[in-house]
Write a protein that holds these residues in place. Sequence first.
Motif, PDB file in Angstrom:
ATOM      1  N   VAL A   1       5.512  -1.872  10.417  1.00 13.63           N
ATOM      2  CA  VAL A   1       5.876  -0.602   9.787  1.00 13.63           C
ATOM      3  C   VAL A   1       4.703  -0.225   8.894  1.00 13.63           C
ATOM      4  O   VAL A   1       4.312  -0.992   8.004  1.00 13.63           O
ATOM      5  CB  VAL A   1       7.174  -0.719   8.969  1.00 13.63           C
ATOM      6  N   THR A   2       4.128   0.933   9.134  1.00 15.88           N
ATOM      7  CA  THR A   2       2.872   1.278   8.463  1.00 15.88           C
ATOM      8  C   THR A   2       3.078   1.655   6.999  1.00 15.88           C
ATOM      9  O   THR A   2       4.178   2.040   6.583  1.00 15.88           O
ATOM     10  CB  THR A   2       2.196   2.473   9.167  1.00 15.88           C
ATOM     11  N   ALA A   3       1.982   1.574   6.255  1.00 11.39           N
ATOM     12  CA  ALA A   3       2.003   1.994   4.853  1.00 11.39           C
ATOM     13  C   ALA A   3       2.384   3.466   4.742  1.00 11.39           C
ATOM     14  O   ALA A   3       3.108   3.871   3.823  1.00 11.39           O
ATOM     15  CB  ALA A   3       0.632   1.759   4.221  1.00 11.39           C
ATOM     16  N   GLU A   4       1.929   4.284   5.718  1.00 12.71           N
ATOM     17  CA  GLU A   4       2.245   5.712   5.692  1.00 12.71           C
ATOM     18  C   GLU A   4       3.752   5.939   5.819  1.00 12.71           C
ATOM     19  O   GLU A   4       4.313   6.803   5.148  1.00 12.71           O
ATOM     20  CB  GLU A   4       1.509   6.439   6.830  1.00 12.71           C
TER      21      GLU A   4
ATOM     22  N   ILE B   1       0.845  -1.205   0.000  1.00 11.46           N
ATOM     23  CA  ILE B   1       0.000   0.000   0.000  1.00 11.46           C
ATOM     24  C   ILE B   1       0.876   1.249   0.000  1.00 11.46           C
ATOM     25  O   ILE B   1       0.625   2.224  -0.725  1.00 11.46           O
ATOM     26  CB  ILE B   1      -0.942  -0.011   1.229  1.00 11.46           C
ATOM     27  N   GLY B   2       1.939   1.233   0.811  1.00  9.56           N
ATOM     28  CA  GLY B   2       2.835   2.388   0.863  1.00  9.56           C
ATOM     29  C   GLY B   2       3.521   2.638  -0.460  1.00  9.56           C
ATOM     30  O   GLY B   2       3.651   3.793  -0.899  1.00  9.56           O
TER      31      GLY B   2
ATOM     32  N   ARG C   1      10.817   3.901  10.614  1.00 10.11           N
ATOM     33  CA  ARG C   1      10.307   3.847  11.984  1.00 10.11           C
ATOM     34  C   ARG C   1       9.214   2.784  12.114  1.00 10.11           C
ATOM     35  O   ARG C   1       8.402   2.604  11.216  1.00 10.11           O
ATOM     36  CB  ARG C   1       9.771   5.207  12.417  1.00 10.11           C
ATOM     37  N   GLY C   2       9.255   2.088  13.252  1.00  7.63           N
ATOM     38  CA  GLY C   2       8.246   1.067  13.511  1.00  7.63           C
ATOM     39  C   GLY C   2       8.755  -0.351  13.377  1.00  7.63           C
ATOM     40  O   GLY C   2       8.027  -1.300  13.651  1.00  7.63           O
ATOM     41  N   TYR C   3      10.017  -0.510  12.984  1.00  9.61           N
ATOM     42  CA  TYR C   3      10.516  -1.884  12.782  1.00  9.61           C
ATOM     43  C   TYR C   3      10.585  -2.661  14.092  1.00  9.61           C
ATOM     44  O   TYR C   3      10.593  -3.893  14.092  1.00  9.61           O
ATOM     45  CB  TYR C   3      11.891  -1.869  12.097  1.00  9.61           C
TER      46      TYR C   3
END
Length: 470
Positions: A411-414, A289-290, A404-406
């Motif tokens: 880790v988000t699509a954003e 999605i990202g 960020r988020g790993y």
Amino acid sequence: MKKTVVLYPGLGVGHLTPMVQLANVFLQHGVDVTVALVEPPTKAPEFSAAVARAAASNPSITFHLLPPPPPAPAKSNPDNALTHPIAQMFEFLKAMNAPLRDFLRSLPSVHALVLDMFCADAFDVAAELKLPVYTFYASGALDLAVFLKLPSIRANMTSSFAELGDSILSLPGAPPFKASDLPSECSNDSEGAKAILRVFERMPEANGILINTFESLETRAVCALRDGLCIPNRATPPVYCIGPLVSGGGENEHECLRWLDMQPDNSVVFLSFGSMGTFPKKQLEEIAIGLEKSGERFLWVVRSPRSADHKFGEPLPEPDLDALLPDGFLERTKDRGLVLKSWAPQVDVLRHRATGAFLTHCGWNSTLEGITAGLPLLCWPLYAEQRLNKVFIVEEMKLGLEMRGYNEEVVTAEEVETKVRRVMESEGELALRERVAALKDTAVDALKEGGSSYAAFVEFLKDLENIAHS
């Protein structure tokens, strides 16, 4: 008579690949090389294929597959059997000492034994045969500086590193980093963690340490090692920075290279997470999605998710892209993206004129491949020393950006969309691109005659000669 060295890469494709590059450096300096191979205890087609490729591409190197170790004696107390996979790996490598010793004795002459960083138990074989022995550290100097210091720190702690959480550690040769950036494999008090720390406790037994880096890339860490700041109470062996040892590529026929030929210069972000890097379906969907929302061109290597019962070394099934990725994603992005199943000729992709950035798991082989291709790095560490490499890339050298988020569930699509756009489009990252372009030239120069890594290898060979005559 020409010198002969035996290289012993231990287990795994990630350890074999740089050792083969090292073998080629020996050949360039007129030294004959034999690589003594260890068959993984679980049959691994990926390993067999890598050995076959290495042998076909390097006809001047002798490859010798060692026989399996003798059967282990039955334990009188089966409850004490090692259960941690890393501890089992080290126990297996220790058992390989017998076949290695027999092989070395069978050779007409051996001038030195060069060990993979995980093969510390083979120091005993070298001592028994009175052979000069060196460690080849296939990762970077910063990692080595940290890991050589850990055993002495742990000996004076009442808790494990894992219990320190996000506390900041300041160790010689490294920028400050969180305790949670240490590999989970060595930060707790498991059998595996204790086995890894024992490896680094024994490493000073080597006559020298060859590191796959170049001096100007990691000046602070190299100085700390040479000044003896990382190993208390005993001498640090000579350190030789002989990298970057990176495969020459040479793949011409793969479909992705033809696809890249049709893309504009510096327009494609390449996503690849190494031979062990896998994600669950939910994370793959977020990445997709990202990428779609970013509007950027991309080349993405997707591997099947690893199931809970998947054993280390077993091959993963071929990924079903339609099942793993969002409905219609492949069709909607077909004009600007290409998704590959399981593998790509990474070095060739990174060096292609159309590739503009590299989203990587920060394995050291991949990190050097990205640096020598002159690409900014998007850092998504997964395991082993990769979080430390991320600290080095982002904080110390400023060659990349962190995803960020790993450390969290996903880790988000954003985040994928934002960072991909930022590294590919942002004028603010112009300085980042200039740094990586300059470093690419420095890396190339280090390996040329007269360069720092070339000179370090010549120095190593002279020191080896002196040991042989002492």
